[in-house]
Each structure stands twice: as structure tokens, then as C-alpha cells.
Enzyme design. Structure first.
Site, mmCIF file in Angstrom:
data_model
loop_
_atom_site.group_PDB
_atom_site.id
_atom_site.type_symbol
_atom_site.label_atom_id
_atom_site.label_comp_id
_atom_site.label_asym_id
_atom_site.label_seq_id
_atom_site.Cartn_x
_atom_site.Cartn_y
_atom_site.Cartn_z
ATOM 1 N N PHE B 118 7.529 -33.020 -46.330
ATOM 2 C CA PHE B 118 7.653 -31.620 -46.714
ATOM 3 C C PHE B 118 7.967 -30.828 -45.453
ATOM 4 O O PHE B 118 7.886 -31.358 -44.339
ATOM 5 C CB PHE B 118 6.333 -31.134 -47.327
ATOM 6 C CG PHE B 118 6.449 -30.780 -48.779
ATOM 7 C CD1 PHE B 118 6.879 -31.733 -49.688
ATOM 8 C CD2 PHE B 118 6.113 -29.512 -49.249
ATOM 9 C CE1 PHE B 118 6.975 -31.417 -51.033
ATOM 10 C CE2 PHE B 118 6.217 -29.199 -50.594
ATOM 11 C CZ PHE B 118 6.635 -30.139 -51.486
ATOM 12 N N GLN B 232 3.867 -15.319 -48.603
ATOM 13 C CA GLN B 232 4.901 -16.324 -48.361
ATOM 14 C C GLN B 232 6.079 -16.198 -49.318
ATOM 15 O O GLN B 232 5.894 -16.106 -50.532
ATOM 16 C CB GLN B 232 4.310 -17.721 -48.495
ATOM 17 C CG GLN B 232 5.322 -18.821 -48.219
ATOM 18 C CD GLN B 232 4.645 -20.169 -48.049
ATOM 19 O OE1 GLN B 232 4.208 -20.766 -49.024
ATOM 20 N NE2 GLN B 232 4.539 -20.627 -46.826
ATOM 21 N N HIS B 234 9.077 -18.315 -50.712
ATOM 22 C CA HIS B 234 9.578 -19.682 -50.804
ATOM 23 C C HIS B 234 11.092 -19.599 -50.667
ATOM 24 O O HIS B 234 11.721 -18.781 -51.337
ATOM 25 C CB HIS B 234 9.192 -20.300 -52.150
ATOM 26 C CG HIS B 234 9.352 -21.781 -52.197
ATOM 27 N ND1 HIS B 234 10.580 -22.385 -52.212
ATOM 28 C CD2 HIS B 234 8.444 -22.787 -52.213
ATOM 29 C CE1 HIS B 234 10.410 -23.704 -52.240
ATOM 30 N NE2 HIS B 234 9.128 -23.971 -52.242
ATOM 31 N N LEU B 244 10.950 -21.657 -59.412
ATOM 32 C CA LEU B 244 10.799 -22.435 -58.189
ATOM 33 C C LEU B 244 11.604 -23.729 -58.228
ATOM 34 O O LEU B 244 11.561 -24.483 -59.192
ATOM 35 C CB LEU B 244 9.309 -22.763 -58.020
ATOM 36 C CG LEU B 244 8.913 -23.719 -56.895
ATOM 37 C CD1 LEU B 244 9.156 -23.067 -55.544
ATOM 38 C CD2 LEU B 244 7.448 -24.106 -57.039
ATOM 39 N N GLU B 247 10.265 -27.685 -52.704
ATOM 40 C CA GLU B 247 10.568 -28.144 -51.356
ATOM 41 C C GLU B 247 10.786 -29.658 -51.343
ATOM 42 O O GLU B 247 11.472 -30.181 -50.472
ATOM 43 C CB GLU B 247 9.378 -27.786 -50.467
ATOM 44 C CG GLU B 247 9.639 -27.874 -49.004
ATOM 45 C CD GLU B 247 8.599 -27.058 -48.239
ATOM 46 O OE1 GLU B 247 8.348 -25.897 -48.620
ATOM 47 O OE2 GLU B 247 8.046 -27.573 -47.265
ATOM 48 N N ARG B 287 8.549 -22.676 -44.252
ATOM 49 C CA ARG B 287 9.091 -21.746 -45.250
ATOM 50 C C ARG B 287 9.422 -20.381 -44.688
ATOM 51 O O ARG B 287 10.427 -19.774 -45.059
ATOM 52 C CB ARG B 287 8.077 -21.605 -46.395
ATOM 53 C CG ARG B 287 7.974 -22.871 -47.195
ATOM 54 C CD ARG B 287 6.914 -22.786 -48.267
ATOM 55 N NE ARG B 287 6.917 -24.024 -49.044
ATOM 56 C CZ ARG B 287 6.044 -24.299 -50.000
ATOM 57 N NH1 ARG B 287 5.094 -23.439 -50.304
ATOM 58 N NH2 ARG B 287 6.110 -25.433 -50.662
ATOM 59 N N HIS B 355 6.060 -16.255 -53.278
ATOM 60 C CA HIS B 355 5.505 -17.503 -53.786
ATOM 61 C C HIS B 355 3.991 -17.605 -53.658
ATOM 62 O O HIS B 355 3.322 -18.117 -54.547
ATOM 63 C CB HIS B 355 6.161 -18.661 -53.028
ATOM 64 C CG HIS B 355 5.798 -20.020 -53.509
ATOM 65 N ND1 HIS B 355 5.959 -20.404 -54.823
ATOM 66 C CD2 HIS B 355 5.278 -21.093 -52.871
ATOM 67 C CE1 HIS B 355 5.567 -21.661 -54.955
ATOM 68 N NE2 HIS B 355 5.131 -22.094 -53.793
ATOM 69 N N ARG B 390 1.620 -20.618 -44.876
ATOM 70 C CA ARG B 390 1.063 -21.859 -45.393
ATOM 71 C C ARG B 390 2.090 -22.976 -45.316
ATOM 72 O O ARG B 390 3.257 -22.791 -45.656
ATOM 73 C CB ARG B 390 0.628 -21.681 -46.844
ATOM 74 C CG ARG B 390 0.135 -22.956 -47.482
ATOM 75 C CD ARG B 390 -0.402 -22.706 -48.866
ATOM 76 N NE ARG B 390 0.622 -22.323 -49.837
ATOM 77 C CZ ARG B 390 1.442 -23.181 -50.435
ATOM 78 N NH1 ARG B 390 1.405 -24.459 -50.153
ATOM 79 N NH2 ARG B 390 2.326 -22.739 -51.312
#
Lengths: 266, 584, 134
Positions: B118, B232, B234, B244, B247, B287, B355, B390
Site C-alpha cells: 500500500f 485525508q 483519498h 472509492l 489504493e 495519500r 476520505h 493516515r
């Protein structure tokens, strides 16, 4: 390239007829009609949200994720059980009829009482029933990709209840455990980590369970996640029949908690 | 007389964290009674929409130090390192526990749990169940919870106010949505696990239910909201719907290109543009950096225009149909259904979308708040392991680790506490809470709920988006203050008791306005750029003044008061965040 | 019907539900076809009995059946064909097959059944027509 990059937002006037019911004021449900300027890319849920925000604040329905995974927004759309975030207005005629999911009591407007459904899910004991519980320190179970593939399809159920709404058997007998719950039982029965098939059999292989199913197959046709509950039920019937004969022919042998019939590699 | 329901522990929210907490209590202390409240049936909770996976060290070549360093650097050193330390050590245990409960993790050929890379991750450690990890985790937890008779569920109960007195929490009032009745859930300890507040923004991956109710509840009860300025984006959501695209699609090798078919991330210190997925580089950068790079490209005019705004392309075609079907079936389904694009044959248009709220209810490493007996876990809480940004796939693990922790500690508190409190006083407070809701029915005003909600969304996007300035934030703060006073002037159209969603939306809007104000005021006061909080007027990170957590305390109609608390640093001193070829 | 808890239960269409949707109608036709499978079986048993009485008896039986009840034979034939068809197309649900770990595509299972069915039918047809001629 795809049309999304070039097309302009176009608007179409759609007549949406919704079955309304408020137990505080109504003896029985009635239809109410709304004129909704629908954008081309809208799903049915967007049109319903438009009504709620702009035309009628009193309309009640459930929704959340808008991406066909939370399972909240099932409705009858033109007589077909539909996930309203998953059906496009562009595929619909100029008049759309929306009703709450069939085969469930209406609590208010498009909201149905789903407690019975959740009880049925719960009744098949849908959790791993291991012979002996491993501790975390002992690490994970080994499960080969082909063992995972055996049951994976049956893990995809989002509990949207469209299958209960499509099932004519459910309409005639609301005690039927039903497609989603039986498919869920099958999912655990097929899982190599589980040894609980016998414990589930009381409910699953009862008259209200698999034997109530007459294989109409409507559940699998309406399932938005291709779970194919009809397949799960038929396979469970074969497995249960096998168990019955095993017990009958070999009473001395404690019925083995084997796997359901699928799975022989060659 | 208000209906009163007594339990040992009340849990508010039945998503990943709430269910994990409930199971922890039920199996460690089966004698305790648990009331699990949620405004939706558990399987509707937004954990369901998480796609990519959950992080936990799994491979021999990985280490706890790697996970620690990736998390702390990913969070731009705003993480509390003692909490991160605890988190990374618990992570593999919790994920293994999920495996025992039946979570259908994807597997290697040998039958071990498979992991994928990730963003911002040195070694692959994301456990995944195809690209429906959150869905499978939520359903596994829900189904496992059915095993325990000690867990009594109250589905479709909307929680309103915490009832606390003299620094201790004694329960919560909640509206039974199907009858309209408000009940007092009296408990020895309370856990909040209500998720984030992405819905304060107009364009978000978050479901309709993510309205920050729990955050607002704790905030109104005097618990500060921590680090609320960190929201955050995304980098890959579908334009228009904000759906979404995980990732994981970049972890599997997906590429991001601009309108010239150029992998633009190499221009933002994320290169080199290797053809294979290099860890912590290019598409596997963090991100915040990727979302900011999009904004820069947009300024340069390099983005692609769609009817739903600017976008870039996420190209998966080179992965081939078989791999896409096996690893990313949901991505394919979503792109076809909602974008009319089959990723096997065409690139998917994507753009950054709100996100996750890194901030939340101020909790310590024990998941405890400053109110005795009140705990919080999951996205609604801020421990903080996420810091200023995050790391992808830490949040699913977080809700297990701290859900479990909150459960254990709430259970222990409930079994040990000896209370000396005036019950009549508590009941009276509960009644006041109920009366406040009842008054909404009689109130006449000229403001509508969708109207105010849209205005709030617009204010937040304009004032507190990917890039912020003093003037944009000041505008936002002022407009939100006005909005708060206008909110007092709303009128309900629906006056009925059964499933009054007009009322629920009004209560949710009330929560969102409070949370939005905490975000905007916190952001205005943080005069630096760090992680997801980027100020065009303070472009540098300022460790001298802002290596600290923001604490926003509720002040009624006034703006929240802002305090700061030092970050806990144990072994990683703040350094430059290095991604791309130069990262180690 | 309004229940005491306020919920409203819509009365099910007890007798006409199967006319509402194509899928329900097809299901009812499949159920109805069982009746004709029964009729077919009875005719077959009678035929076998007549055959045991000699060729003349059997020929008399078949021609009398055709002359008097040709319409029944046609309807029975159509329903029995539909019956077989409707069950063969659902076989992948009841008998999912796997080959070296991978699911065999439903169309292969259905196709294999259909082909087998066709071969058997041709074979029986061949015996009846040619066998009779000898």
C-alpha cells in the site's frame, strides 16, 4: 474514450410514483406522485434523494453507501426488487413506480421491518464452529486458494434482502428461513476452518429450511452480488439427503462432519 | 417518565470498532450485559465500504520497526509514538484473530494469508480479502457477534446526548427510530465507536451515515476534539459520485497519468517512474502527497476535463483481465457501473476525494477519554496513531486494535466501579435531553435542513479543502458561526414519530456543524503545513511551534477554545519525509 | 392489513402471483410439466405391457393412441421436452463442478447435458425407426 468525458449533463422529466405509509396517520398505504428532473447519470436513489431534499421532507427510506455494498436501499422499482443505488434512471421509462420491498411488513414509506430477516440470519449460527479453538499465538489456519474459492461466492451477500422479496415461497410462508440465510449457512459449511455443519442442520435441513424451497430460482436472478443462493440451497439439499441416507444405512457410524458435495478436484 | 434501560456497558456504534469491542467484552466477561446501539443495522455501518486491506506485519523480511517508521513518517511525526508502538505489535494478533473468526483473507499458493503493498509502505503488509476487505471484516465481526447472548443489540437507535456528571459518564440518551421514543441507556461505562465525519464535505467517499454524531456528542460533553484540521483526501475517487477506487489498485501496479499520458507524480519528488510498483514511490507514495500533486497538476492545466470536474487517469489495463478479476473485482464492477468504463480496456478517471478524519475524540493509549467511564475507538477517536496523514490500511487494523482495547477497559471499569451518584439527577438530565428533541417538533422557523447542509458543504470545500489559507479559513469560520445560529431557526416538516428521517437529518446536521467548526478553527490556528493540512501561506512544517496536537474544546455558540499538547516521541525524531527513489 | 405495532402487511396475491413475472410463470410451467411427465410415464408403462403381448398388440396400441389422442401426445411431448430443458439449464446450480481447482463454467455443464440428451434421443429414435423396420 468513454462518453463520460464528452457528454453534457442532460435532464429528463420523470414521473415517480411512491407508495407512502405512515402508521401514525394512515390506515393503509397509498401512492403519491412526484415530478423529478432526473440527470442522465443518476441512479434511482439520487432521484429519491432529490424528492427528499426538494419536494417532500416527510419521505422516509434507508440508504448510506451509494456504492452497492451496505445493502440498505433495496426497493421494488417497477415491480422488480432493486438496489436503488445500483439501478440507473437512464434504463427506466418516463414513469417509475417505487414500493417497499415485498414480503416484508411496511414500517413506514419505503422502510420495511427487517427484524425477522436478522433473526433468520442469526438462526443458522453463521460463525466458525471449530473443533478446537486455536489461540492467536498458534497463528492462522492453512487454507489453499482452491479451498477459499469453494465458499467465497457465498461470502458476498450484502444482506440487501432482495432475494426474500423475489421469493414466491416466502410470500406464502413467512417462516421460511430464506435464501440469504441458507446461503450463509452453506458458506460456513464449505469453509475448511469450520466443523459446524451438524449444529446448523437443525435449522437448515428442516421443513422451514431448505425443504421449503421449490427451486424457483428468483433469488439468484435478482441478487446484485451474484451470490446464487438457489445454488447454495440445492447443494445443501443434496448434502442433507446424503447425511440422511448415511445415518439410515450406517447407524453404527456417527455421521461424519464432512464437507458438502462440491469440491472433488478430479 | 423516561424509559430507562440498565446495562453494564453501552456501546454506541456497531461498525468494526463497536462490534470488536462488544465481542471483547462478551468473551472476556460473559456476565456483563452489553447494549450495542446503532443508528443503522450493523452490516450497514461504513466499515463495509473499506476496500484495500488492513496492515499488520506478516512477512519475514518485514519488521515491527518498519511498520512503526512507515506509520510515524506517514503521519508527518504527529503520531503519538507510544500508541503506534502498541498498535503495530497488536496488529498481526488482531488480524490473526479475524482469520480464526472466518474472515476470508486472500491466500498465497501455500495457503498462508497473502499481503499486498500500500502507499507509503516499505514492505508489503496489507492483509486483504480481494478488494472488499472492510465488507468481509464487518460481516465476519457481525456474524461472530451473534454467538454471544450477552450482546443485546438496539438497531436503529440514534444516540443523542451523553449523560455525565462530575467528570464521569453514566450513559446516553437515544431515540428509538421506529417508535420515536427517547430512552435513557444507563450504564457503568460507555464506548463511542461512531466513525468519522466525512459528510461535512460535499465530495466524499463516506456514506450518508458518517455525520460525526459521536464526535459531536463527546465534544458537547466536554471532551476535546483532537487534530480536527487533518482531513485525508483519498487520491482516487470517481468524479461525480466520489466512489472509492482502492489504493490496492495502485498496490497491484495501477498507474496515474495526466492528460498527456504522463506519470506526473515524478515531478513531485516521488520518482523514479519505474514500470513496476516500487514501494513508497510514485503511485505508492502517501495519500496526502498524491492528492496535493493532483491539485498542482490542476493548476498547471494538465488534468482531464469531465462533466463532473477535473480528473486524472488511473490505468490498470496492463494488469490484464485475469488479475483485475481476481484481485480487484469490485473496482472493475464500480468503474463499469458508475463510470461506464471497463478498466480492462480503458483507464478510469479519478480525482481526490474526502476520505478520512484523522482527528477525533481525544483518547489516550487505553482508548479512554478524560471523562471517567467513557471510551472511544475507530475513526471517531484520535489516539493518535494517524498523526497528520493516515497510512492506507492502518484504519481497518486500528478499529480492531483499539476497539478491542476499549472493550477490555470499559469492561474492567464496569466491573470495578462503585458509583455514588444521584440517580434522580441523571434521570433529570436525560429528560432534558429528550425535551430538547421534543421542542424541535414545535419549533417554527424558516431554515431548511438540506439548505443549511448544502451551505455547510460548500463552506468547507471552499475554506478547508486540500489547500488552505488564512483568509479562506477565516471566511469558513465566520460563515459556520452564522450557520450555527441559523440552525436554531430550522423547522421540521415531518412531525410523526415513526422513522422520522427529517428529524434524524436535523440532529445529524447539528452534529456536523459543531464538528465542522472544530475543523475550521483548528485549521486556522495551525500556522504550518503538515501532512494533510497544507497552508499556502505557511508552506513549511514548523516543529518548533506545532509539533503538538490541537485540542478543540466546545464553547457553546462561540468558537471552540484551542489548546495544544505535545506529541509523544519515543524513538523517532522528526525528520524530512522522503519518498521516491531516495527513500530507504 | 395494519398490525397492532403499526406495521402494514400487504396481502400476498395467493392465486395470481405467478402471472406477474416471467420468471414465476416459467417456474409454474415447469411445475405443470410434471403432470405431463406423469401422463407420459403411464402411456409408456401401458406401451411396454402391450409390447410384451406381441408386435401386433403393440402396433394396434400405438396407432389407436395416435388416431384418437394425437393431440395429447403432442402436448405431452412439448411439456416433457420443456421439463427436461428447464431442469438441464439449472444443473450447474445443483452440481457445480471443479476441474483442477477452477470452477467449470455453467454453460459447459449445461451444454454437456444438452448434448448427452440429444445423443440419447437420436439413439432411441434410431432404434425405434430402424428396429421396427427389420
Amino acid at each position: 474514450m468513454s462518453d463520460v468525458k464528452t457528454s453534457q449533463k442532460s435532464v429528463r422529466q420523470v414521473e415517480i410514483e411512491i407508495l407512502r405509509y405512515n402508521p401514525d396517520t394512515d390506515e393503509k398505504p397509498y401512492f403519491q406522485t412526484y415530478q423529478v428532473p432526473c440527470q442522465e447519470e443518476w441512479v434511482i436513489l439520487d432521484a429519491v434523494n432529490y424528492i427528499k431534499d426538494n419536494l417532500d421532507r416527510s419521505l422516509s427510506y434507508r440508504w448510506s453507501c451509494h456504492m452497492a455494498v451496505c445493502g440498505s436501499c433495496g426497493m421494488m422499482v417497477n415491480g422488480e426488487p432493486t438496489l436503488s443505488c445500483h439501478a440507473f434512471v437512464r434504463d427506466m421509462p418516463d414513469k417509475i413506480t417505487i414500493e417497499p420491498l415485498e414480503n416484508f411488513p411496511i414500517a413506514r414509506d419505503l422502510i420495511v421491518d427487517m427484524d425477522g430477516f436478522v433473526e433468520k440470519l442469526s438462526s443458522v449460527k453463521p460463525y466458525i464452529n471449530a473443533a478446537e479453538e486455536k489461540t492467536v499465538e498458534q497463528g492462522t489456519y492453512q487454507q489453499l486458494p482452491e479451498q477459499l474459492q469453494l465458499y467465497k461466492q457465498y461470502t458476498q451477500c450484502i444482506n440487501c434482502m432482495l432475494c426474500y422479496s423475489a421469493c414466491p415461497q416466502m410470500a406464502l410462508n413467512d417462516g421460511f428461513v430464506g435464501p440469504a440465510a441458507l446461503a450463509l449457512a452453506h458458506r460456513y459449511n464449505l469453509d475448511s476452518r469450520d466443523k459446524g455443519r451438524e449444529v446448523r442442520e437443525d435449522v437448515v435441513a428442516s421443513n422451514a429450511g431448505i425443504w421449503e424451497c421449490s427451486f424457483v430460482g428468483a433469488c439468484s436472478e435478482v441478487c446484485p452480488k451474484h451470490v446464487d443462493p438457489a445454488a447454495a440451497i440445492q447443494q445443501t439439499k443434496i448434502a442433507a439427503t446424503g447425511d440422511y441416507f448415511k445415518k439410515f444405512l450406517m447407524p453404527w457410524k456417527n455421521a461424519q462432519k464432512g464437507q458438502a458435495p462440491e469440491g472433488g478436484d478430479q | 417518565m423516561l424509559n430507562k434501560i440498565n446495562s453494564d456497558v453501552v456501546i454506541i456504534g456497531a461498525g468494526g470498532a463497536g462490534l470488536r469491542a462488544a465481542i471483547e467484552i462478551a468473551r472476556s466477561q460473559p456476565d456483563l450485559s452489553i447494549a450495542l446501539l446503532s443508528k443503522v443495522y450493523p452490516m450497514r455501518s461504513h466499515t463495509v465500504a473499506a476496500e484495500g486491506g488492513a496492515a499488520g506485519v506478516a512477512k519475514d523480511e518485514d519488521s515491527f520497526d518498519n511498520h512503526f517508521n512507515d506509520t510515524v513518517a506517514g503521519g508527518d511525526w504527529l503520531c503519538d509514538q507510544d500508541a503506534v508502538e502498541y498498535f503495530i505489535h497488536q496488529a498481526p494478533k488482531e488480524l490473526t484473530q479475524m482469520e480464526h473468526w472466518g474472515c476470508p483473507w486472500s491466500r498465497t499458493k501455500e495457503g498462508k494469508v497473502a499481503v499486498r503493498p500500500f502507499g507509503g509502505m516499505k514492505v508489503e503488509r496489507t492483509w486483504y480479502a480481494a478488494d472488499k476487505t472492510g465488507f468481509h471484516m464487518l460481516h465476519t465481526l457481525f456474524q461472530t457477534s451473534l454467538k454471544y447472548p450477552g450482546i443485546k443489540r438496539y438497531d436503529e437507535y440514534y444516540s443523542i446526548d451523553l449523560i455525565s456528571e462530575n467528570g464521569q459518564c453514566y450513559g446516553v440518551t437515544a431515540l428509538d427510530m421506529r417508535t420515536g421514543q427517547i430512552k435513557f441507556f444507563r450504564a457503568k461505562s460507555v464506548i463511542i465507536a461512531t466513525g468519522g465525519a466525512g459528510r461535512v464535505f460535499p465530495f466524499t467517499t463516506n456514506g450518508a451515515i458518517k455525520t460525526g454524531d459521536g464526535m459531536a456528542m463527546a465534544y458537547r460533553a466536554g471532551v476535546p476534539l483532537k487534530d480536527m484540521e487533518f482531513v485525508q483526501y483519498h487520491p482516487t475517487g470517481l468524479p461525480g459520485t466520489g466512489i472509492l477506487i482502492t489504493e490496492g489498485s495502485r498496490g497491484e501496479g495501477g498507474l496515474l497519468v495526466n492528460k498527456n499520458n504522463y506519470r506526473y507524480l515524478q515531478d513531485y519528488n516521488l520518482g523514479p517512474p519505474d514500470p513496476w510498483p516500487r514501494k513508497k514511490a510514485m503511485e505508492l507514495g502517501p495519500r496526502d502527497r498524491l492528492s496535493q500533486a493532483f491539485w498542482q497538476e490542476q493548476q498547471k492545466g494538465n488534468t482531464i476535463q469531465t462533466p463532473f470536474g477535473d480528473a486524472v487517469h488511473l490505468d490498470l489495463r496492463h494488469l490484464g483481465e485475469e488479475k483485475i478479476n481476481e484481485r480487484l473485482p469490485m473496482v472493475r464492477e464500480l468503474a463499469i457501473n458508475y463510470m461506464g468504463v471497463d478498466p480492462v480496456h480503458e483507464p478510469i478517471p479519478v480525482r481526490p476525494v474526502v476520505h478520512y478524519t484523522m482527528g477525533g475524540i481525544d483518547t489516550d493509549i487505553e482508548a479512554a477519554t478524560r471523562l471517567k467511564g467513557l471510551y472511544a475507538a475507530g475513526e471517531c477517536a484520535c489516539v493518535s496513531i494517524n498523526g497528520a496523514n493516515r497510512l492506507g490500511s492502518n484504519s481497518l487494523t486500528e478499529l480492531l486494535v483499539f476497539g478491542s482495547k476499549a472493550g477490555a477497559n470499559a469492561a474492567e471499569f464496569a466491573s470495578k466501579t462503585s458509583e455514588q451518584v444521584d440517580e434522580a439527577l441523571l434521570e433529570n438530565m436525560a429528560k432534558q435531553s429528550a425535551d430538547k428533541v421534543a421542542q424541535l417538533f414545535h419549533h417554527q422557523g424558516k431554515e431548511t435542513i438540506p439548505g443549511l447542509r448544502n451551505e455547510m458543504n460548500t463552506i468547507m470545500e471552499a475554506g478547508a479543502g486540500i489547500y488552505r489559507t488564512e483568509s479562506s479559513l477565516k471566511d469558513a469560520v465566520n460563515q459556520l458561526t452564522q450557520l450555527k445560529s441559523r440552525f436554531a431557526d430550522i423547522e421540521l416538516t415531518d412531525k410523526s414519530n415513526v422513522y422520522n428521517t427529517d428529524l434524524i437529518q436535523a440532529l445529524e446536521l447539528g452534529s456536523m456543524i459543531d464538528v465542522a467548526r472544530a475543523m475550521a478553527v483548528s485549521a486556522l490556528n495551525r500556522q504550518e503545513s503538515r501532512g494533510s493540512h497544507q497552508r499556502l501561506d505557511y508552506v513549511e512544517r514548523d516543529d518548533k511551534n506545532f509539533l503538538r496536537h490541537t485540542l478543540a474544546t466546545f464553547a457553546g455558540d462561540d468558537n471552540p477554545t484551542i489548546d495544544y499538547r505535545d506529541v509523544v516521541i519515543t524513538k523517532s525524531q522528526p525528520a524530512e519525509r522522503v519518498y521516491g527513489g531516495e527513500s530507504k | 392489513m395494519k398490525l397492532t405495532n403499526g406495521n402494514y402487511v400487504r396481502p400476498p396475491a395467493r392465486y395470481s402471483w405467478w402471472l406477474r413475472q416471467g420468471r414465476y410463470f416459467r417456474y409454474m410451467m415447469r411445475e405443470l410439466s410434471s403432470l405431463f411427465v406423469g401422463i407420459f410415464s403411464i402411456i409408456m408403462i401401458c406401451g411396454l405391457y402391450q409390447l410384451s403381448q406381441g408386435e401386433a398388440q403393440f402396433t394396434a396400441f400405438t396407432s389407436s393412441l395416435w388416431n384418437n389422442f394425437w393431440w395429447l401426445s403432442v402436448i405431452t411431448f412439448l411439456f416433457v421436452t420443456y421439463h427436461s430443458y428447464s431442469w438441464f439449464i439449472v444443473t450447474p446450480k445443483a452440481m457445480p463442478l471443479r476441474f483442477s481447482g477452477k470452477k467449470v463454467a455453467p454453460w459447459i455443464i449445461i451444454g454437456a447435458h444438452m448434448i448427452l440428451w440429444l445423443i440419447c434421443s437420436i439413439f432411441i429414435w434410431f432404434i425405434f425407426t430402424n428396429g421396427g423396420a427389420q
